[in-house]
Design a protein around this motif. Structure first.
Motif, PDB file in Angstrom:
ATOM      1  N   SER A  16       0.844  -1.187   0.000  1.00 60.74           N
ATOM      2  CA  SER A  16       0.000   0.000   0.000  1.00 60.74           C
ATOM      3  C   SER A  16       0.882   1.240   0.000  1.00 60.74           C
ATOM      4  O   SER A  16       1.713   1.430   0.897  1.00 60.74           O
ATOM      5  CB  SER A  16      -0.917   0.012   1.227  1.00 60.74           C
ATOM      6  OG  SER A  16      -1.762   1.143   1.181  1.00 60.74           O
ATOM      7  N   MET A  17       0.755   2.032  -1.042  1.00 58.55           N
ATOM      8  CA  MET A  17       1.531   3.255  -1.255  1.00 58.55           C
ATOM      9  C   MET A  17       3.024   2.999  -1.382  1.00 58.55           C
ATOM     10  O   MET A  17       3.841   3.884  -1.165  1.00 58.55           O
ATOM     11  CB  MET A  17       1.222   4.304  -0.181  1.00 58.55           C
ATOM     12  CG  MET A  17      -0.162   4.882  -0.329  1.00 58.55           C
ATOM     13  SD  MET A  17      -0.577   6.149   0.878  1.00 58.55           S
ATOM     14  CE  MET A  17      -1.011   5.139   2.291  1.00 58.55           C
ATOM     15  N   GLY A  18       3.381   1.761  -1.737  1.00 56.78           N
ATOM     16  CA  GLY A  18       4.787   1.427  -1.916  1.00 56.78           C
ATOM     17  C   GLY A  18       4.938   0.210  -2.799  1.00 56.78           C
ATOM     18  O   GLY A  18       3.988  -0.269  -3.422  1.00 56.78           O
ATOM     19  N   CYS A  19       6.171  -0.309  -2.867  1.00 55.16           N
ATOM     20  CA  CYS A  19       6.449  -1.528  -3.617  1.00 55.16           C
ATOM     21  C   CYS A  19       7.658  -2.204  -2.998  1.00 55.16           C
ATOM     22  O   CYS A  19       8.324  -1.641  -2.124  1.00 55.16           O
ATOM     23  CB  CYS A  19       6.695  -1.231  -5.100  1.00 55.16           C
ATOM     24  SG  CYS A  19       8.252  -0.364  -5.439  1.00 55.16           S
ATOM     25  N   GLY A  20       7.952  -3.399  -3.440  1.00 52.68           N
ATOM     26  CA  GLY A  20       9.073  -4.140  -2.887  1.00 52.68           C
ATOM     27  C   GLY A  20      10.416  -3.570  -3.320  1.00 52.68           C
ATOM     28  O   GLY A  20      10.540  -2.913  -4.352  1.00 52.68           O
ATOM     29  N   ARG A  21      11.431  -3.840  -2.498  1.00 53.95           N
ATOM     30  CA  ARG A  21      12.790  -3.469  -2.886  1.00 53.95           C
ATOM     31  C   ARG A  21      13.243  -4.306  -4.079  1.00 53.95           C
ATOM     32  O   ARG A  21      12.815  -5.445  -4.251  1.00 53.95           O
ATOM     33  CB  ARG A  21      13.769  -3.689  -1.724  1.00 53.95           C
ATOM     34  CG  ARG A  21      13.643  -2.674  -0.593  1.00 53.95           C
ATOM     35  CD  ARG A  21      14.609  -3.010   0.517  1.00 53.95           C
ATOM     36  NE  ARG A  21      14.551  -2.053   1.614  1.00 53.95           N
ATOM     37  CZ  ARG A  21      15.340  -0.976   1.729  1.00 53.95           C
ATOM     38  NH1 ARG A  21      16.277  -0.745   0.800  1.00 53.95           N
ATOM     39  NH2 ARG A  21      15.221  -0.163   2.743  1.00 53.95           N
ATOM     40  N   LEU A  22      14.131  -3.736  -4.861  1.00 51.94           N
ATOM     41  CA  LEU A  22      14.660  -4.436  -6.028  1.00 51.94           C
ATOM     42  C   LEU A  22      15.840  -5.300  -5.586  1.00 51.94           C
ATOM     43  O   LEU A  22      17.002  -4.961  -5.807  1.00 51.94           O
ATOM     44  CB  LEU A  22      15.083  -3.430  -7.098  1.00 51.94           C
ATOM     45  CG  LEU A  22      13.939  -2.582  -7.667  1.00 51.94           C
ATOM     46  CD1 LEU A  22      14.481  -1.459  -8.542  1.00 51.94           C
ATOM     47  CD2 LEU A  22      12.967  -3.456  -8.451  1.00 51.94           C
ATOM     48  N   LEU A  23      15.538  -6.432  -4.977  1.00 48.00           N
ATOM     49  CA  LEU A  23      16.588  -7.292  -4.444  1.00 48.00           C
ATOM     50  C   LEU A  23      17.184  -8.210  -5.500  1.00 48.00           C
ATOM     51  O   LEU A  23      18.342  -8.604  -5.388  1.00 48.00           O
ATOM     52  CB  LEU A  23      16.036  -8.118  -3.282  1.00 48.00           C
ATOM     53  CG  LEU A  23      15.556  -7.310  -2.073  1.00 48.00           C
ATOM     54  CD1 LEU A  23      15.073  -8.244  -0.974  1.00 48.00           C
ATOM     55  CD2 LEU A  23      16.650  -6.387  -1.550  1.00 48.00           C
ATOM     56  N   GLU A  24      16.406  -8.574  -6.508  1.00 49.85           N
ATOM     57  CA  GLU A  24      16.914  -9.460  -7.557  1.00 49.85           C
ATOM     58  C   GLU A  24      16.682  -8.896  -8.956  1.00 49.85           C
ATOM     59  O   GLU A  24      17.498  -9.105  -9.849  1.00 49.85           O
ATOM     60  CB  GLU A  24      16.265 -10.842  -7.433  1.00 49.85           C
ATOM     61  CG  GLU A  24      16.603 -11.562  -6.135  1.00 49.85           C
ATOM     62  CD  GLU A  24      15.925 -12.925  -6.028  1.00 49.85           C
ATOM     63  OE1 GLU A  24      15.378 -13.423  -7.038  1.00 49.85           O
ATOM     64  OE2 GLU A  24      15.953 -13.501  -4.925  1.00 49.85           O
ATOM     65  N   GLY A  25      15.574  -8.213  -9.162  1.00 46.70           N
ATOM     66  CA  GLY A  25      15.261  -7.667 -10.476  1.00 46.70           C
ATOM     67  C   GLY A  25      15.646  -6.199 -10.588  1.00 46.70           C
ATOM     68  O   GLY A  25      16.364  -5.650  -9.767  1.00 46.70           O
ATOM     69  N   ASP A  26      15.158  -5.557 -11.639  1.00 45.28           N
ATOM     70  CA  ASP A  26      15.451  -4.136 -11.842  1.00 45.28           C
ATOM     71  C   ASP A  26      14.150  -3.344 -11.945  1.00 45.28           C
ATOM     72  O   ASP A  26      13.052  -3.900 -11.895  1.00 45.28           O
ATOM     73  CB  ASP A  26      16.322  -3.923 -13.083  1.00 45.28           C
ATOM     74  CG  ASP A  26      15.707  -4.469 -14.367  1.00 45.28           C
ATOM     75  OD1 ASP A  26      14.461  -4.567 -14.454  1.00 45.28           O
ATOM     76  OD2 ASP A  26      16.465  -4.794 -15.305  1.00 45.28           O
ATOM     77  N   ALA A  27      14.295  -2.028 -12.091  1.00 46.35           N
ATOM     78  CA  ALA A  27      13.138  -1.143 -12.081  1.00 46.35           C
ATOM     79  C   ALA A  27      12.191  -1.428 -13.243  1.00 46.35           C
ATOM     80  O   ALA A  27      10.967  -1.429 -13.073  1.00 46.35           O
ATOM     81  CB  ALA A  27      13.598   0.315 -12.116  1.00 46.35           C
ATOM     82  N   ALA A  28      12.732  -1.675 -14.419  1.00 43.12           N
ATOM     83  CA  ALA A  28      11.877  -1.943 -15.582  1.00 43.12           C
ATOM     84  C   ALA A  28      11.039  -3.188 -15.352  1.00 43.12           C
ATOM     85  O   ALA A  28       9.859  -3.244 -15.702  1.00 43.12           O
ATOM     86  CB  ALA A  28      12.732  -2.096 -16.837  1.00 43.12           C
ATOM     87  N   MET A  29      11.639  -4.196 -14.735  1.00 38.08           N
ATOM     88  CA  MET A  29      10.947  -5.448 -14.466  1.00 38.08           C
ATOM     89  C   MET A  29       9.807  -5.253 -13.480  1.00 38.08           C
ATOM     90  O   MET A  29       8.681  -5.707 -13.708  1.00 38.08           O
ATOM     91  CB  MET A  29      11.965  -6.462 -13.911  1.00 38.08           C
ATOM     92  CG  MET A  29      11.423  -7.851 -13.652  1.00 38.08           C
ATOM     93  SD  MET A  29      12.717  -8.920 -12.942  1.00 38.08           S
ATOM     94  CE  MET A  29      13.831  -9.060 -14.339  1.00 38.08           C
ATOM     95  N   LEU A  30      10.081  -4.548 -12.382  1.00 40.22           N
ATOM     96  CA  LEU A  30       9.039  -4.371 -11.375  1.00 40.22           C
ATOM     97  C   LEU A  30       7.949  -3.429 -11.873  1.00 40.22           C
ATOM     98  O   LEU A  30       6.765  -3.636 -11.579  1.00 40.22           O
ATOM     99  CB  LEU A  30       9.629  -3.869 -10.061  1.00 40.22           C
ATOM    100  CG  LEU A  30       8.667  -3.812  -8.875  1.00 40.22           C
ATOM    101  CD1 LEU A  30       7.948  -5.138  -8.651  1.00 40.22           C
ATOM    102  CD2 LEU A  30       9.393  -3.390  -7.585  1.00 40.22           C
ATOM    103  N   TRP A  31       8.302  -2.414 -12.623  1.00 40.26           N
ATOM    104  CA  TRP A  31       7.292  -1.513 -13.185  1.00 40.26           C
ATOM    105  C   TRP A  31       6.340  -2.283 -14.095  1.00 40.26           C
ATOM    106  O   TRP A  31       5.119  -2.107 -14.040  1.00 40.26           O
ATOM    107  CB  TRP A  31       7.957  -0.363 -13.916  1.00 40.26           C
ATOM    108  CG  TRP A  31       7.057   0.491 -14.767  1.00 40.26           C
ATOM    109  CD1 TRP A  31       7.249   0.847 -16.069  1.00 40.26           C
ATOM    110  CD2 TRP A  31       5.817   1.111 -14.384  1.00 40.26           C
ATOM    111  NE1 TRP A  31       6.220   1.635 -16.525  1.00 40.26           N
ATOM    112  CE2 TRP A  31       5.324   1.827 -15.507  1.00 40.26           C
ATOM    113  CE3 TRP A  31       5.081   1.138 -13.215  1.00 40.26           C
ATOM    114  CZ2 TRP A  31       4.133   2.535 -15.493  1.00 40.26           C
ATOM    115  CZ3 TRP A  31       3.879   1.863 -13.197  1.00 40.26           C
ATOM    116  CH2 TRP A  31       3.421   2.547 -14.318  1.00 40.26           C
ATOM    117  N   GLU A  32       6.887  -3.186 -14.907  1.00 34.44           N
ATOM    118  CA  GLU A  32       6.034  -4.013 -15.759  1.00 34.44           C
ATOM    119  C   GLU A  32       5.103  -4.878 -14.904  1.00 34.44           C
ATOM    120  O   GLU A  32       3.920  -5.040 -15.222  1.00 34.44           O
ATOM    121  CB  GLU A  32       6.883  -4.895 -16.669  1.00 34.44           C
ATOM    122  CG  GLU A  32       6.074  -5.754 -17.626  1.00 34.44           C
ATOM    123  CD  GLU A  32       6.926  -6.584 -18.561  1.00 34.44           C
ATOM    124  OE1 GLU A  32       6.350  -7.452 -19.250  1.00 34.44           O
ATOM    125  OE2 GLU A  32       8.151  -6.374 -18.606  1.00 34.44           O
TER     126      GLU A  32
END
Length: 256
Positions: A138-154
């Motif tokens: 809620s109002m956030g997202c997970g840390r990029l521990l293994e993937g990258d920003a483009a991956m999580l945004w998708e």
């Protein structure tokens, strides 16, 4: 079809445990298994018997109780194919696009990598609920521990595309800190300020801030709004490059 009942409770220091129960068939699903004791207590309170565990990703605070619960109840553990070798007791693997049913509960699997490479979310359309693990908060997202920003945004765009009435269940109670960060980067957002006020009231009353509708999240979560002109303007960035905005927001949140 009988009613689908959902119970949410705290595990560990800030993890959410969730049970989903098919009243007609008697099946009960745990979303992840962060801690045995609270899960068993919640089951006993309701008079339910655990039959399945749906694992969102391999992190220890989401699979810690897999083995103990399997020994106790003989459950079937279902989890992401890409992380099968790191999920204790896993029986069946799933990937994005898969659909299956447990009792009368239809479940759609959505690939949501970024926090981990194999993370999945589970959407239950009849229950109007999505269980996103640590991909979306809620109002956030997970840390990029293994993937990258483009991956999580998708990944987050897939979740954002679900019906607005869908209720979001997440892996942790991080909402208050996420809210404070959101106001800092999106100060002109009046809907966000109203949501923050609600969160403050919930926390004072010792109430959980989740679940929350995707409708609210789409209007108040900066990580779901990186392609929004108003947020881009606040950051002094080009709205045509949402991945760059996402990257900047995640970097700021990491040190907030």
């Amino acid at each position: 079809m009988g009613a689908i009942e959902i119970r949410q409770f705290m595990c560990r220091s800030d993890n959410f445990g969730v049970l989903v129960h098919d009243a007609a068939g008697g099946q009960t699903i745990a979303i992840d298994a962060p801690e045995e004791g609270p899960i068993v207590a919640a089951l006993e309170k309701e008079g339910w018997t655990l039959t399945h565990i749906l694992t969102t990703h391999h992190h220890g605070d989401h699979v810690e109780a897999n083995t103990a619960l399997k020994q106790r109840f003989g459950v079937e553990i279902i989890g992401p194919k890409g992380e099968a070798d790191r999920i204790p007791g896993i029986d069946r693997t799933v990937s994005g696009g898969d659909g299956f049913a447990i009792g009368a509960i239809d479940i759609e699997v959505i690939d949501t990598p970024g926090h981990t490479l194999g993370s999945v979310s589970y959407y239950m359309p009849q229950a109007e609920a999505v269980f996103a693990g640590d991909a979306l908060f809620s109002m956030g997202c997970g840390r990029l521990l293994e993937g990258d920003a483009a991956m999580l945004w998708e990944s987050l765009q897939k979740l954002r595309a679900l019906p607005e009435e869908t209720m979001l269940y997440c892996g942790h109670e991080y909402t208050a800190k996420n809210a404070a960060f959101a106001v800092e980067v999106d100060p002109a957002n009046t809907r966000l300020r109203e949501r923050v006020r609600q969160v403050e009231e919930e926390r004072v009353a010792h109430k959980p801030t989740l679940p929350v509708s995707l409708k609210k999240e789409k209007r108040t979560n900066p990580f779901l709004r990186v392609d929004d002109e108003d947020l881009a303007a606040e950051l002094g960035m080009d709205v045509s490059d949402p991945v760059a905005i996402f990257t900047e927001l995640r970097k700021r949140r990491d040190v907030f």
